[in-house]
Design a protein around this motif. Structure first.
Motif, PDB file in Angstrom:
ATOM      1  N   PRO A  45       0.807  -1.229   0.000  1.00  0.00           N
ATOM      2  CA  PRO A  45       0.000   0.000   0.000  1.00  0.00           C
ATOM      3  C   PRO A  45       0.833   1.268   0.000  1.00  0.00           C
ATOM      4  O   PRO A  45       0.337   2.335  -0.343  1.00  0.00           O
ATOM      5  N   GLY A  46       2.109   1.177   0.370  1.00  0.00           N
ATOM      6  CA  GLY A  46       2.960   2.357   0.390  1.00  0.00           C
ATOM      7  C   GLY A  46       3.747   2.572  -0.883  1.00  0.00           C
ATOM      8  O   GLY A  46       4.597   3.475  -0.944  1.00  0.00           O
ATOM      9  N   ALA A  47       3.477   1.793  -1.899  1.00  0.00           N
ATOM     10  CA  ALA A  47       4.213   1.924  -3.161  1.00  0.00           C
ATOM     11  C   ALA A  47       3.954   3.278  -3.811  1.00  0.00           C
ATOM     12  O   ALA A  47       2.850   3.825  -3.698  1.00  0.00           O
ATOM     13  N   PRO A  48       4.939   3.831  -4.510  1.00  0.00           N
ATOM     14  CA  PRO A  48       4.719   5.078  -5.248  1.00  0.00           C
ATOM     15  C   PRO A  48       3.828   4.823  -6.463  1.00  0.00           C
ATOM     16  O   PRO A  48       3.574   3.663  -6.818  1.00  0.00           O
ATOM     17  N   ARG A  49       3.389   5.884  -7.070  1.00  0.00           N
ATOM     18  CA  ARG A  49       2.554   5.711  -8.266  1.00  0.00           C
ATOM     19  C   ARG A  49       3.299   4.932  -9.344  1.00  0.00           C
ATOM     20  O   ARG A  49       2.713   4.138 -10.080  1.00  0.00           O
ATOM     21  N   ARG A  50       4.606   5.175  -9.459  1.00  0.00           N
ATOM     22  CA  ARG A  50       5.409   4.465 -10.451  1.00  0.00           C
ATOM     23  C   ARG A  50       6.750   4.076  -9.837  1.00  0.00           C
ATOM     24  O   ARG A  50       7.392   4.890  -9.170  1.00  0.00           O
ATOM     25  N   ASP A  51       7.154   2.828 -10.080  1.00  0.00           N
ATOM     26  CA  ASP A  51       8.435   2.326  -9.592  1.00  0.00           C
ATOM     27  C   ASP A  51       9.183   1.710 -10.767  1.00  0.00           C
ATOM     28  O   ASP A  51       8.833   0.633 -11.241  1.00  0.00           O
ATOM     29  N   ASP A  52      10.206   2.413 -11.242  1.00  0.00           N
ATOM     30  CA  ASP A  52      10.934   1.968 -12.424  1.00  0.00           C
ATOM     31  C   ASP A  52      12.060   0.993 -12.116  1.00  0.00           C
ATOM     32  O   ASP A  52      12.734   0.521 -13.045  1.00  0.00           O
ATOM     33  N   GLN A  53      12.281   0.682 -10.854  1.00  0.00           N
ATOM     34  CA  GLN A  53      13.320  -0.288 -10.533  1.00  0.00           C
ATOM     35  C   GLN A  53      12.928  -1.651 -11.108  1.00  0.00           C
ATOM     36  O   GLN A  53      11.801  -2.097 -10.941  1.00  0.00           O
ATOM     37  N   PRO A  54      13.844  -2.331 -11.821  1.00  0.00           N
ATOM     38  CA  PRO A  54      13.525  -3.655 -12.363  1.00  0.00           C
ATOM     39  C   PRO A  54      12.979  -4.576 -11.286  1.00  0.00           C
ATOM     40  O   PRO A  54      13.518  -4.625 -10.168  1.00  0.00           O
ATOM     41  N   LEU A  55      11.928  -5.304 -11.619  1.00  0.00           N
ATOM     42  CA  LEU A  55      11.264  -6.153 -10.635  1.00  0.00           C
ATOM     43  C   LEU A  55      12.224  -7.157 -10.007  1.00  0.00           C
ATOM     44  O   LEU A  55      12.229  -7.339  -8.788  1.00  0.00           O
ATOM     45  N   GLU A  56      13.043  -7.804 -10.810  1.00  0.00           N
ATOM     46  CA  GLU A  56      13.935  -8.824 -10.270  1.00  0.00           C
ATOM     47  C   GLU A  56      14.951  -8.218  -9.300  1.00  0.00           C
ATOM     48  O   GLU A  56      15.308  -8.831  -8.289  1.00  0.00           O
ATOM     49  N   GLN A  57      15.380  -7.001  -9.583  1.00  0.00           N
ATOM     50  CA  GLN A  57      16.316  -6.327  -8.677  1.00  0.00           C
ATOM     51  C   GLN A  57      15.622  -5.962  -7.367  1.00  0.00           C
ATOM     52  O   GLN A  57      16.181  -6.142  -6.283  1.00  0.00           O
TER      53      GLN A  57
END
Length: 236
Positions: A45-57
Motif C-alpha cells: 500500500p505504500g508503493a509510489p505511483r510508479r516504480d521503475d526499478q527492475p522487478l527482479e532487482q
C-alpha cells in the motif's frame, strides 16, 4: 452461489489463481448460478505511483537473494502461466501503487465487467509492460472493457470507491487473510493460494451441496497449501 476472491493487481499468483478458478467454473455444472466477486487487497500500500526499478532487482534486494535466484523462481511461474494462456514478462513489469486500479475494479463490478477489467489490468502489467499505477494505463484498460469514459475519468480524478477498497482490505484482515489469492465459497469455505482447478472445483461442489441461507464464519477449505503472495509481497 457466490465466490468472493481477494487479490491484488500485481500479484502473479492471483492471476494464475483466477485462471484456475475460470477453468474450475467451466467444469462446474452450476456455473451459470455462480457470482464471482473480486475484492481489493494491496501487497504494498505504500508503493509510489510508479516504480521503475527492475522487478527482479527489487525482489532480490527485498528477500536477500541473487538476481539469478529470482529469475529461476520467475521461470517457474512463467511456465505455469503459459499453461493457463498467460504471457508473464517480468522483465518488462513497471510497478506502482494499485489503489486506483482497485477503485476502478469497484466501478467495473457495478457495471458488470469486473473480471474483464481484472484480466485487462493483468495483461497491461504482466505482459505489456505498462506502468500499473499510472492514470493512462488504468484509463486504457477501463475503456478496453467498455466502461464509460466519463465515469472512468470521474473515478480517476476523484475519490470514488476509495472507502470500498479500504473496506475490502479491512474485511480481509477480519477473516484472517494472510496471503492472496484467497477464495471464499458461499461465505463459508475459504482456501488460500493459487490452488489447482481440481481443488477449486471440489470447493465449488462442496459449497453447492451444503449451501446455507445465512452467512457463517469463514473456515479453511480443502486443498494443500498453494503458492500465494503475502503481506511482504511475492518472492518470485
Amino acid at each position: 452461489m457466490r465466490v468472493d476472491v481477494w487479490s491484488d493487481v500485481v500479484c502473479p499468483w492471483c492471476y494464475v489463481g483466477l485462471a484456475n478458478l475460470g477453468e474450475a467454473l467451466d467444469r462446474f455444472d452450476h456455473e451459470d448460478d455462480v457470482d464471482v466477486v473480486l475484492h481489493s487487497y494491496q501487497l504494498d500500500p505504500g508503493a509510489p505511483r510508479r516504480d521503475d526499478q527492475p522487478l527482479e532487482q527489487r525482489l532480490a534486494e527485498k528477500y536477500g537473494a541473487s538476481v539469478g535466484q529470482i529469475r529461476a523462481q520467475q521461470a517457474r511461474i512463467v511456465s505455469l502461466g503459459a499453461e493457463r494462456g498467460i504471457d508473464f514478462r517480468f522483465d518488462q513489469a513497471i510497478g506502482g501503487n494499485t489503489f486506483d486500479a482497485h477503485r476502478l475494479l469497484h466501478l467495473a463490478r457495478a457495471r458488470g465487467v469486473q473480471l474483464e477489467l481484472k484480466h485487462a489490468l493483468g495483461k497491461a502489467y504482466f505482459t505489456d509492460g505498462e506502468p500499473i499505477g499510472e492514470v493512462d494505463t488504468l484509463r486504457r484498460a477501463a475503456l478496453s472493457v467498455g466502461l464509460d469514459a466519463d465515469e472512468v475519468e470521474a473515478v480517476l480524478t476523484g475519490e470514488a470507491f476509495a472507502d470500498d477498497v479500504r473496506s475490502d482490505i479491512a474485511a480481509a484482515q477480519q477473516i484472517g487473510v494472510s496471503g492472496v489469492p484467497f477464495f471464499v465459497v458461499d461465505g463459508r469455505l475459504g482456501v488460500s493460494g493459487a490452488q489447482p482447478p481440481e481443488t477449486l472445483l471440489d470447493i465449488l461442489d462442496q459449497g453447492w451441496q451444503t449451501q446455507v441461507q445465512a452467512p457463517v464464519p469463514v473456515v479453511a477449505g480443502g486443498g494443500a497449501d498453494a503458492d500465494a503472495c503475502g503481506p511482504d509481497g511475492c518472492e518470485i
